[in-house]
Motif scaffolding. Structure first.
Motif, PDB file in Angstrom:
ATOM      1  N   VAL A   1      34.770  38.926  42.045  1.00 16.34           N
ATOM      2  CA  VAL A   1      34.692  37.534  41.626  1.00 16.34           C
ATOM      3  C   VAL A   1      34.084  37.450  40.227  1.00 16.34           C
ATOM      4  CG1 VAL A   1      33.677  35.285  42.106  1.00 16.34           C
ATOM      5  CG2 VAL A   1      34.465  36.729  43.992  1.00 16.34           C
ATOM      6  N   ALA A   2      32.940  38.097  40.050  1.00 20.30           N
ATOM      7  CA  ALA A   2      32.251  38.050  38.757  1.00 20.30           C
ATOM      8  C   ALA A   2      31.218  39.159  38.702  1.00 20.30           C
ATOM      9  CB  ALA A   2      31.559  36.700  38.560  1.00 20.30           C
ATOM     10  N   ASP A   3      30.898  39.585  37.497  1.00 18.85           N
ATOM     11  CA  ASP A   3      29.804  40.528  37.348  1.00 18.85           C
ATOM     12  C   ASP A   3      29.037  40.248  36.065  1.00 18.85           C
ATOM     13  OD1 ASP A   3      32.165  43.239  36.804  1.00 18.85           O
ATOM     14  OD2 ASP A   3      31.336  41.843  35.325  1.00 18.85           O
ATOM     15  N   ILE A   4      27.819  40.814  36.027  1.00 18.28           N
ATOM     16  CA  ILE A   4      26.934  40.587  34.887  1.00 18.28           C
ATOM     17  C   ILE A   4      26.155  41.860  34.632  1.00 18.28           C
ATOM     18  CG2 ILE A   4      25.111  39.624  36.383  1.00 18.28           C
ATOM     19  CD1 ILE A   4      24.435  37.717  34.032  1.00 18.28           C
ATOM     20  N   THR A   5      26.050  42.218  33.356  1.00 13.15           N
ATOM     21  CA  THR A   5      25.334  43.427  32.990  1.00 13.15           C
ATOM     22  C   THR A   5      23.868  43.116  32.693  1.00 13.15           C
ATOM     23  OG1 THR A   5      25.751  43.199  30.628  1.00 13.15           O
ATOM     24  CG2 THR A   5      27.448  44.301  31.953  1.00 13.15           C
TER      25      THR A   5
ATOM     26  N   PRO B   1      40.966  33.524  38.835  1.00 11.35           N
ATOM     27  CA  PRO B   1      40.961  32.323  39.693  1.00 11.35           C
ATOM     28  C   PRO B   1      39.663  31.507  39.634  1.00 11.35           C
ATOM     29  CG  PRO B   1      41.840  34.196  40.888  1.00 11.35           C
ATOM     30  CD  PRO B   1      41.233  34.737  39.636  1.00 11.35           C
ATOM     31  N   VAL B   2      38.574  32.109  39.150  1.00  8.36           N
ATOM     32  CA  VAL B   2      37.301  31.386  39.174  1.00  8.36           C
ATOM     33  C   VAL B   2      36.800  31.033  37.777  1.00  8.36           C
ATOM     34  CG1 VAL B   2      36.720  32.587  41.314  1.00  8.36           C
ATOM     35  CG2 VAL B   2      35.756  33.402  39.156  1.00  8.36           C
ATOM     36  N   LYS B   3      37.501  31.471  36.760  1.00 10.74           N
ATOM     37  CA  LYS B   3      37.064  31.175  35.391  1.00 10.74           C
ATOM     38  C   LYS B   3      36.961  29.674  35.165  1.00 10.74           C
ATOM     39  CE  LYS B   3      38.677  35.311  32.963  1.00 10.74           C
ATOM     40  NZ  LYS B   3      39.673  35.876  32.010  1.00 10.74           N
ATOM     41  N   GLY B   4      35.846  29.282  34.557  1.00 11.70           N
ATOM     42  CA  GLY B   4      35.632  27.868  34.280  1.00 11.70           C
ATOM     43  C   GLY B   4      35.037  27.096  35.436  1.00 11.70           C
ATOM     44  N   ARG B   5      34.962  27.717  36.613  1.00 11.58           N
ATOM     45  CA  ARG B   5      34.402  27.035  37.785  1.00 11.58           C
ATOM     46  C   ARG B   5      33.142  27.724  38.304  1.00 11.58           C
ATOM     47  NH1 ARG B   5      37.159  26.964  42.402  1.00 11.58           N
ATOM     48  NH2 ARG B   5      38.293  28.899  42.027  1.00 11.58           N
ATOM     49  N   PHE B   6      33.107  29.038  38.218  1.00 11.98           N
ATOM     50  CA  PHE B   6      31.968  29.804  38.727  1.00 11.98           C
ATOM     51  C   PHE B   6      31.156  30.347  37.561  1.00 11.98           C
ATOM     52  CE2 PHE B   6      33.903  31.314  43.046  1.00 11.98           C
ATOM     53  CZ  PHE B   6      34.235  30.000  43.341  1.00 11.98           C
ATOM     54  N   THR B   7      29.856  30.462  37.791  1.00 13.78           N
ATOM     55  CA  THR B   7      28.960  31.034  36.785  1.00 13.78           C
ATOM     56  C   THR B   7      28.016  32.020  37.447  1.00 13.78           C
ATOM     57  OG1 THR B   7      29.013  28.992  35.474  1.00 13.78           O
ATOM     58  CG2 THR B   7      27.254  30.565  35.004  1.00 13.78           C
ATOM     59  N   ILE B   8      28.016  33.245  36.940  1.00 13.54           N
ATOM     60  CA  ILE B   8      27.072  34.248  37.430  1.00 13.54           C
ATOM     61  C   ILE B   8      25.886  34.306  36.483  1.00 13.54           C
ATOM     62  CG2 ILE B   8      28.218  36.156  36.199  1.00 13.54           C
ATOM     63  CD1 ILE B   8      27.518  37.964  38.588  1.00 13.54           C
TER      64      ILE B   8
ATOM     65  N   TYR C   1      22.508  35.032  40.857  1.00 11.88           N
ATOM     66  CA  TYR C   1      23.079  33.828  41.441  1.00 11.88           C
ATOM     67  C   TYR C   1      24.580  33.735  41.124  1.00 11.88           C
ATOM     68  CZ  TYR C   1      18.147  32.550  41.466  1.00 11.88           C
ATOM     69  OH  TYR C   1      16.787  32.541  41.652  1.00 11.88           O
ATOM     70  N   LEU C   2      25.262  32.996  41.961  1.00 14.94           N
ATOM     71  CA  LEU C   2      26.646  32.633  41.684  1.00 14.94           C
ATOM     72  C   LEU C   2      26.765  31.132  41.927  1.00 14.94           C
ATOM     73  CD1 LEU C   2      29.474  33.711  40.884  1.00 14.94           C
ATOM     74  CD2 LEU C   2      30.016  33.704  43.331  1.00 14.94           C
ATOM     75  N   GLN C   3      26.833  30.383  40.853  1.00 17.24           N
ATOM     76  CA  GLN C   3      27.033  28.938  40.944  1.00 17.24           C
ATOM     77  C   GLN C   3      28.522  28.670  41.046  1.00 17.24           C
ATOM     78  OE1 GLN C   3      24.731  26.338  41.075  1.00 17.24           O
ATOM     79  NE2 GLN C   3      26.557  25.083  41.478  1.00 17.24           N
ATOM     80  N   MET C   4      28.920  28.015  42.107  1.00 10.66           N
ATOM     81  CA  MET C   4      30.340  27.766  42.354  1.00 10.66           C
ATOM     82  C   MET C   4      30.580  26.268  42.328  1.00 10.66           C
ATOM     83  SD  MET C   4      31.076  30.556  45.357  1.00 10.66           S
ATOM     84  CE  MET C   4      30.148  29.654  46.586  1.00 10.66           C
ATOM     85  N   ASN C   5      31.331  25.812  41.356  1.00 10.87           N
ATOM     86  CA  ASN C   5      31.658  24.398  41.220  1.00 10.87           C
ATOM     87  C   ASN C   5      33.149  24.185  41.424  1.00 10.87           C
ATOM     88  OD1 ASN C   5      28.958  23.860  40.498  1.00 10.87           O
ATOM     89  ND2 ASN C   5      29.394  24.203  38.330  1.00 10.87           N
TER      90      ASN C   5
END
Length: 119
Positions: free
Chosen positions: A47-51, A61-68, A78-82
């Motif tokens: 879904v997403a990753d962060i270094t 599919p989650v770009k622009g809606r989810f924030t890691i 965290y994973l903010q899902m809007n």
């Protein structure tokens, strides 16, 4: 000790949820923190990753809606899902791993958290 994700639940389409994850040991031990999900009958997908340097990567599919994000002081990821959609319904897993040369090195899988989005 297993990595455990939390914060899942039932949401309506268009709603929001925030998932949380605390790795075993210090967050600084892991150069790559990731969120994956697995929907019924489907394979687990990134879904997403962060270094450590807070570079982020998202599945289309989650770009622009989810924030890691990561909070080093709280040792949490965290994973903010809007703007949730029914197709976001899945078990979400957090993973504490490492960024290799051109590849991801994943750690052991822990318990996921179920996200259900109703239409």
């Amino acid at each position: 000790v297993q990595l455990q994700a939390s914060g899942g639940g039932l949401a309506q389409a268009g709603g929001s949820l925030r998932l949380s994850c605390e790795p075993f040991g210090s967050l600084y031990m892991y150069s790559l923190m990731s969120w994956y999900r697995q929907a019924p009958g489907k394979e687990r997908e990134l879904v997403a990753d962060i270094t450590t340097g807070v570079d982020t990567n998202y599945a289309d599919p989650v770009k622009g809606r989810f924030t890691i994000s990561r909070d080093n002081a709280k040792n949490m990821v965290y994973l903010q899902m809007n703007d949730l959609k029914p197709e976001d319904t899945a078990v979400y897993y957090c993973n504490a791993g490492y960024k290799g040369v051109g590849k991801r090195i994943l750690g052991p899988w822990g318990q996921g958290t179920l996200v259900t989005v109703s239409s």
